[in-house]
Motif scaffolding. Structure first.
Motif, short mmCIF file in Angstrom:
data_model
loop_
_atom_site.label_atom_id
_atom_site.label_comp_id
_atom_site.label_asym_id
_atom_site.label_seq_id
_atom_site.Cartn_x
_atom_site.Cartn_y
_atom_site.Cartn_z
N MET A 69 48.00 108.89 32.03
CA MET A 69 47.19 109.67 32.96
C MET A 69 47.55 111.16 32.97
N ARG A 95 52.11 108.33 35.02
CA ARG A 95 51.63 107.26 35.89
C ARG A 95 51.30 107.76 37.29
N HIS A 97 49.13 111.06 39.86
CA HIS A 97 48.30 112.27 39.98
C HIS A 97 48.47 112.87 41.36
N MET A 148 38.70 108.82 31.20
CA MET A 148 39.22 107.62 31.86
C MET A 148 38.28 107.29 33.02
N PHE A 158 44.00 107.30 48.19
CA PHE A 158 44.16 107.77 46.82
C PHE A 158 45.48 107.29 46.21
N ASN A 160 46.54 104.16 46.44
CA ASN A 160 46.37 102.77 46.05
C ASN A 160 46.06 102.70 44.55
N ARG A 161 46.81 101.90 43.81
CA ARG A 161 46.62 101.85 42.36
C ARG A 161 45.31 101.19 41.97
N HIS A 162 44.93 101.38 40.67
CA HIS A 162 43.63 100.84 40.23
C HIS A 162 43.61 99.32 40.12
N ARG A 165 40.97 99.97 35.12
CA ARG A 165 41.02 101.30 34.49
C ARG A 165 40.73 101.13 33.00
N LYS A 181 40.95 102.00 25.20
CA LYS A 181 41.85 101.10 25.93
C LYS A 181 41.15 100.43 27.09
C1 HEM Z 1 45.95 106.02 42.61
C2 HEM Z 1 47.07 106.17 42.01
C3 HEM Z 1 47.35 105.62 40.64
C4 HEM Z 1 48.47 104.96 40.32
C5 HEM Z 1 49.64 104.63 41.23
C6 HEM Z 1 48.38 104.63 38.92
C7 HEM Z 1 49.35 103.96 38.20
C8 HEM Z 1 49.27 103.61 36.88
C9 HEM Z 1 50.23 102.84 36.17
C10 HEM Z 1 51.53 102.29 36.76
C11 HEM Z 1 49.78 102.70 34.91
C12 HEM Z 1 50.46 101.96 33.76
C13 HEM Z 1 50.16 100.50 33.85
C14 HEM Z 1 48.75 100.21 33.40
O1 HEM Z 1 48.44 100.51 32.23
O2 HEM Z 1 47.97 99.73 34.22
C15 HEM Z 1 48.52 103.41 34.80
C16 HEM Z 1 47.74 103.50 33.68
C17 HEM Z 1 46.49 104.06 33.61
N1 HEM Z 1 45.82 104.70 34.63
FE1 HEM Z 1 46.50 104.92 36.52
N2 HEM Z 1 47.18 105.08 38.44
C18 HEM Z 1 46.51 105.70 39.46
C19 HEM Z 1 45.28 106.33 39.38
C20 HEM Z 1 44.49 106.42 38.25
C21 HEM Z 1 43.22 107.10 38.17
C22 HEM Z 1 42.57 107.85 39.33
C23 HEM Z 1 42.74 106.93 36.89
C24 HEM Z 1 41.47 107.41 36.24
C25 HEM Z 1 40.71 108.34 36.65
C26 HEM Z 1 43.73 106.16 36.17
C27 HEM Z 1 43.63 105.77 34.85
C28 HEM Z 1 44.59 105.11 34.15
C29 HEM Z 1 44.47 104.74 32.76
C30 HEM Z 1 43.27 105.03 31.84
C31 HEM Z 1 45.66 104.11 32.42
C32 HEM Z 1 46.05 103.58 31.05
C33 HEM Z 1 46.70 104.71 30.33
C34 HEM Z 1 47.22 104.39 28.98
O3 HEM Z 1 47.98 103.40 28.88
O4 HEM Z 1 46.90 105.13 28.05
N3 HEM Z 1 44.78 105.89 37.03
N4 HEM Z 1 48.23 103.95 36.03
#
Ligand code: HEM
Length: 181
Positions: A69, A95, A97, A148, A158, A160-162, A165, A181
Motif C-alpha cells: 500500500m 501496510r 495509510h 488498488m 478508516f 478497520n482493515r479491508h 482488496r 493481485k
Molecule cells: C484501513 C486500514 C488498512 C489496513 C490496516 C490495511 C492492512 C493491510 C495488511 C496487513 C495487508 C497485508 C495483508 C494482505 O495482503 O491482506 C494489506 C495489503 C493490501 N492492502 Fe491494505 N490495509 C488498509 C487499507 C487499505 C486500503 C484503503 C486499500 C486500497 C485502497 C488497501 C489495499 C491493499 C492492497 C491492494 C493490499 C495487497 C498489497 C500487496 O500485497 O501488494 N488497503 N493491507
C-alpha cells in the motif's frame, strides 16, 4: 400569442432533453471486481470517480501503489447516519495509510458525496489529475497505471482493515484492466 407557443415549445424540448443530459452524466468507464464497482470519467485535468461496494463500512481506491500500500494516493470514504466522509490519504507504510492533512498535505477531493442503501456504499468525488500535493500522485490518463480497490466491513472507521482488496493494472483512457493481485 406566438411568443407563448414558442416558450411552450422550448419548455417541451427542454424536458425531452433532460433524460439525455442525465445519461450524459453516466461515467465513461465501469469496472467490476468482486462486489465492487469503479466508474470513472476523465475530463480535461480532472477525474470523476464513483466507487460502490457491498459493504456498510468504507470503500477505497489507491492510485499508483509502489510497495503493497506504500506510496499510493488513497481516497477512502464511508457513509454514517446519512453523512458522507471522504478522506484523502497516503500509503505512508507498506501496510498502512494516513490522511494527507496529518502528513502535512491537503485534502484535494472535490465535491464528495455518497449514499448507503441496501447494504451498498457508494462514494462520488472528483480529483485533479495532478494536485501538486506531495501526498498525492499525478494520475496519468494515458498508458498503464496501477490501481488498488478495497472495501472494509461493517464498521465506519478508516482504521478497520479491508474485507476485500485487489490490485490491477489499468489504462484510464481505454478502460483496459489486468489483474495483478
Ligand atoms: C484501513 C486500514 C488498512 C489496513 C490496516 C490495511 C492492512 C493491510 C495488511 C496487513 C495487508 C497485508 C495483508 C494482505 O495482503 O491482506 C494489506 C495489503 C493490501 N492492502 Fe491494505 N490495509 C488498509 C487499507 C487499505 C486500503 C484503503 C486499500 C486500497 C485502497 C488497501 C489495499 C491493499 C492492497 C491492494 C493490499 C495487497 C498489497 C500487496 O500485497 O501488494 N488497503 N493491507
Amino acid at each position: 400569442m406566438k411568443k407563448i407557443y414558442l416558450i411552450l415549445a422550448m419548455f417541451v424540448l427542454m424536458t425531452m432533453a433532460l433524460p439525455l443530459s442525465l445519461s450524459a452524466m453516466e461515467y465513461q468507464y465501469k469496472f467490476d471486481v468482486k462486489n465492487m464497482q469503479f466508474s470513472w470519467t476523465i475530463e480535461k485535468d480532472l477525474i470523476h470517480v464513483k466507487l460502490s461496494a457491498k459493504t456498510t463500512g468504507w470503500v477505497a481506491i489507491g492510485f499508483d501503489p509502489e510497495n503493497a500500500m506504500q506510496g499510493a494516493n488513497i481516497i477512502i470514504g464511508f457513509v454514517k447516519d446519512g453523512k458522507v466522509k471522504v478522506g484523502d490519504h497516503y500509503g505512508n507504510r507498506k501496510r498502512g495509510h494516513k490522511s494527507d492533512e496529518k502528513l502535512g498535505g491537503k485534502n484535494n477531493v472535490i465535491n464528495p458525496s455518497g449514499s448507503e442503501e441496501n447494504g451498498m456504499t457508494t462514494i462520488i468525488f472528483t480529483l485533479p489529475l495532478d494536485s501538486g500535493d506531495a501526498y498525492d500522485k499525478p494520475i496519468n490518463p494515458e498508458g498503464i497505471s496501477r490501481v488498488m480497490l478495497a472495501y472494509g466491513a461493517g464498521k465506519d472507521s478508516f482504521r478497520n482493515r479491508h474485507k476485500y482488496r485487489t490490485l490491477y493494472e489499468i489504462n484510464y483512457s481505454t478502460g483496459e484492466t489486468k489483474k495483478i493481485k
